[in-house]
Write a protein that holds these residues in place. Structure first.
Motif, mmCIF file in Angstrom:
data_model
loop_
_atom_site.group_PDB
_atom_site.id
_atom_site.type_symbol
_atom_site.label_atom_id
_atom_site.label_comp_id
_atom_site.label_asym_id
_atom_site.label_seq_id
_atom_site.Cartn_x
_atom_site.Cartn_y
_atom_site.Cartn_z
ATOM 1 N N ASN A 214 -10.819 0.487 -9.530
ATOM 2 C CA ASN A 214 -10.435 0.788 -8.167
ATOM 3 C C ASN A 214 -9.034 1.431 -8.107
ATOM 4 O O ASN A 214 -8.809 2.402 -7.380
ATOM 5 N N VAL B 136 -11.259 -4.189 -10.622
ATOM 6 C CA VAL B 136 -9.982 -3.935 -9.963
ATOM 7 C C VAL B 136 -9.305 -2.696 -10.588
ATOM 8 O O VAL B 136 -8.821 -1.810 -9.883
ATOM 9 N N HIS C 256 0.861 -1.180 0.000
ATOM 10 C CA HIS C 256 0.000 0.000 0.000
ATOM 11 C C HIS C 256 0.901 1.234 0.000
ATOM 12 O O HIS C 256 1.826 1.317 0.801
ATOM 13 N N HIS D 153 -1.349 -1.458 -5.671
ATOM 14 C CA HIS D 153 -1.171 -2.719 -4.937
ATOM 15 C C HIS D 153 -2.400 -3.618 -5.067
ATOM 16 O O HIS D 153 -2.288 -4.824 -4.980
ATOM 17 N N THR D 154 -3.572 -3.034 -5.296
ATOM 18 C CA THR D 154 -4.760 -3.888 -5.437
ATOM 19 C C THR D 154 -4.701 -4.668 -6.758
ATOM 20 O O THR D 154 -5.191 -5.791 -6.827
ATOM 21 N N SER E 162 -2.267 -7.607 -5.959
ATOM 22 C CA SER E 162 -2.865 -8.747 -5.245
ATOM 23 C C SER E 162 -3.822 -9.498 -6.142
ATOM 24 O O SER E 162 -3.947 -10.721 -6.047
ATOM 25 N N TYR E 163 -4.500 -8.770 -7.014
ATOM 26 C CA TYR E 163 -5.404 -9.445 -7.945
ATOM 27 C C TYR E 163 -4.627 -10.412 -8.844
ATOM 28 O O TYR E 163 -5.003 -11.580 -9.011
ATOM 29 N N THR F 193 -4.112 3.204 -6.216
ATOM 30 C CA THR F 193 -3.532 2.115 -5.417
ATOM 31 C C THR F 193 -3.197 0.902 -6.278
ATOM 32 O O THR F 193 -3.969 -0.065 -6.309
#
Ligand code: ARG
Length: 579
Positions: A511, A508, A440, A519-520, A523-524, A517
């Motif tokens: 977002n 995603v 993050h 980082h999302t 992670s996806y 961000t």
């Protein structure tokens, strides 16, 4: 899918409000989550639990009324009530398969922006010149580049602005040093870092030198031709050095994106005048300041935004105000994102507010500071060389590539050296970038070569490797992603899990675009790679007996491959066909 379910629930709420079951004026945040256990459906919402009280009903009673009021939707096969009143949604796997087919048929993988396309200024990198870039500049550059790419992919028009610090007091110091050591001009400029350090040392040890440095800044700012010429040389050298770093990092920034502080020089007096005309200025100890009621220090005393010093000089804030006005009035931006150290948060809150009050930006313009934490060494302390100096970016990147090369070579000694070098570059640079992108942005993070180069966990090597596994299926088949016929049919749990996640790519990316961000997205992709692994283990692809099953699985693999590849490219990584 979550958005569609939220939309369905919203319609049911509206209907129940019209029928008087729910009181008017509620506007709850509708939460829809992925379920852990698929026997509870694919998505769940706690909305009935949230609204039971204002409705004066038991949660299960409200849940029943909501289910009855939900409009039918082809993507949902059934809705059940569970436990104290959760709504469990089961998705229709045929509808899901159709969505994936549509994504396969689309070069943009079925991704759409939520809302209208915008003109977005992305303020990124923005190092202070006259020094070489150091690790502190990495985060803004890498995170800003990732978000800019996502915005572009969603259809926004992105204007990158590299707001370099090319006009500060540091130049006085450099000019004074050059004056003392004219011979240093040639040799010194070859190594700016060394030159800067020598000048700084003189500045700290000699009061006379410091006085001269300040005089030279004033001369420079007054337009002295000789000072300007030398200043220009420092900048050219420094910028060409930055450009090398950008190219090596694979960051989409060019000289054309540079719009440094000095570009706003001739507008600063006007900014101060405009503030005066609006009645926003007050004088404090001879300096021109803007005070706003909502900004006070811990003792409750008002904090100033200083726009002109007592001696007449302008400041960082003044330039930022001029830049905002330019971005609004000349670039016509709808939105401006600032990828700058979290420690400047207050600066941005204050200058954004001044710009609004002064009307420098149009009323609808979104101004967002996308702050980030500090990059620390592996020991969690500020990043320094062994002898306490700042780490040069170039040295860090050299080491990353070298380590990655050695790593790949140990796994694939048979590859020829030039290919190993190429892979070492993609993996080494990718690892540095991914390590930064995957945390993050607002938290501090520790730079750790071992971790970032590991093939396990949420790392660049793991993801790059995951992509090569998908690619290798198609290499064996002798076809590329687009060449497989048939249709996706979802049966096995691993297929449905993979398919469900694939269908969330657009959500995603939206977002990432809204919140800045990346980082999302990391992670996806990490999740997706894991889901692909279990699918690959449980559902034979090339060995599937039935041709329609084989084609369906190949199509799922193709969409996974394309999504991973697109995702990696949006993060600014370079996907490899093999490694
Ligand atoms: N040069 C500044 C620094 O290194 C960052 C500039 C960020 N952008 C801006 N519009 N203030 O701290």
């Amino acid at each position: 899918m979550k958005d569609s379910i939220r939309h369905l629930i919203q319609q049911a709420l509206t209907r129940l409000t019209a029928e008087g079951v729910l009181p008017a004026g509620l506007s709850p945040v509708i939460q829809v989550e992925n379920t852990k256990d698929k026997s509870n459906g694919d998505f769940a919402s706690n909305i009935a639990l949230m609204l039971a009280k204002p409705a004066g009903l038991k949660p299960r009673e409200l849940a029943e009324k909501l289910v009855a009021a939900l409009p039918a939707d082809s993507q949902v096969s059934k809705v059940e009530i569970a436990g104290p009143g959760f709504l469990n949604f089961f998705q229709n796997s045929d509808a899901l398969a159709q969505r994936l087919e549509a994504a396969l048929a689309d070069p943009r993988l079925g991704v759409r922006k939520n809302g209208v396309a915008q003109r977005v200024v992305v303020d990124l990198s923005s190092p202070n010149l006259a020094k070489e870039m150091h690790v502190g500049h990495l985060r803004s550059t890498i995170i800003g580049d990732g978000v800019a790419r996502v915005l572009e992919f969603l259809g926004d028009s992105v204007i990158r602005q590299n707001h370099v610090g090319d006009w500060g007091t540091q130049f006085g110091m450099l000019l004074a040093y050059l004056e003392e050591n004219p011979a240093a001009a040639e040799s010194g400029l070859a190594d700016l870092e060394q030159f800067y350090r020598a000048a700084k040392q003189r500045f700290d040890e000699s009061e006379n030198f410091a006085v001269r440095a300040r005089e030279l800044v004033v001369q420079l700012q007054a337009g002295d031709a000789n000072c300007l010429r030398l200043w220009q040389r420092f900048n050219d050298i420094s910028l060409s050095h930055c450009q090398k770093v950008y190219d090596r990092l694979g960051v989409k920034l060019s000289m054309a994106d540079v719009k440094g502080e000095s570009a706003y020089n001739d507008q600063l007096a006007d900014i101060v005048e405009a503030l005066r005309d609006k009645g926003l200025l007050s004088e404090s100890d001879g300096a021109q300041c803007v005070f706003m009621d909502e900004f006070k220090n811990a003792e409750g005393n008002p904090l100033p935004v200083i726009v002109q010093k007592a001696g007449g000089g302008y400041l960082y804030a003044t330039t930022d105000l001029a830049a905002m006005r330019y971005r609004s009035q000349v670039l016509h931006a709808d939105r401006a994102l600032y990828f700058v150290d979290q420690r400047q948060a207050l600066h941005f809150q204050m200058v954004f507010e001044v710009a609004r009050r002064a009307g420098f930006v149009h009323a609808g313009m979104q101004l967002e500071h996308m702050g980030f934490g500090t990059m620390n060494g592996a020991d969690g302390r500020p990043f320094k060389t062994r002898d306490g100096g700042t780490v040069k970016l170039v040295d860090l990147l050299d080491e990353a590539e070298e380590r990655a090369y050695a790593l790949v070579k140990s796994k694939n000694p048979q590859l020829d050296d030039s290919e190993l070098r190429q892979i070492g570059h993609a993996v080494g640079i990718g690892a540095v970038k991914y390590a930064d992108l995957s945390k993050h942005r607002s938290s501090d993070y520790s730079f750790n070569f071992e971790q970032m180069l590991s093939f396990e966990g949420n790392t660049a090597p793991y993801l790059l490797y995951a992509y090569t596994r998908v690619a290798s299926v198609f290499r064996k088949l002798g076809k590329d992603f687009a060449e497989v016929g048939g249709q996706i049919q979802l049966g096995a749990a691993q297929e449905i899990d993979l398919a469900t996640r694939l269908a969330q790519f657009g959500e995603v990316l939206n977002n990432v675009a809204d919140k800045g961000t990346p980082h999302t997205l990391c992670s996806y992709l990490y999740d997706l790679a894991g889901l692909f692994s279990s699918f690959y283990e449980h559902c034979p692809i090339l060995a599937a007996e039935d041709e329609s099953v084989r084609n369906s699985r190949l199509r799922l693999a193709a969409l996974t491959g394309r999504t991973l590849k697109q995702g990696l490219e949006l993060l600014g990584l370079q996907p490899l066909e093999r490694m």
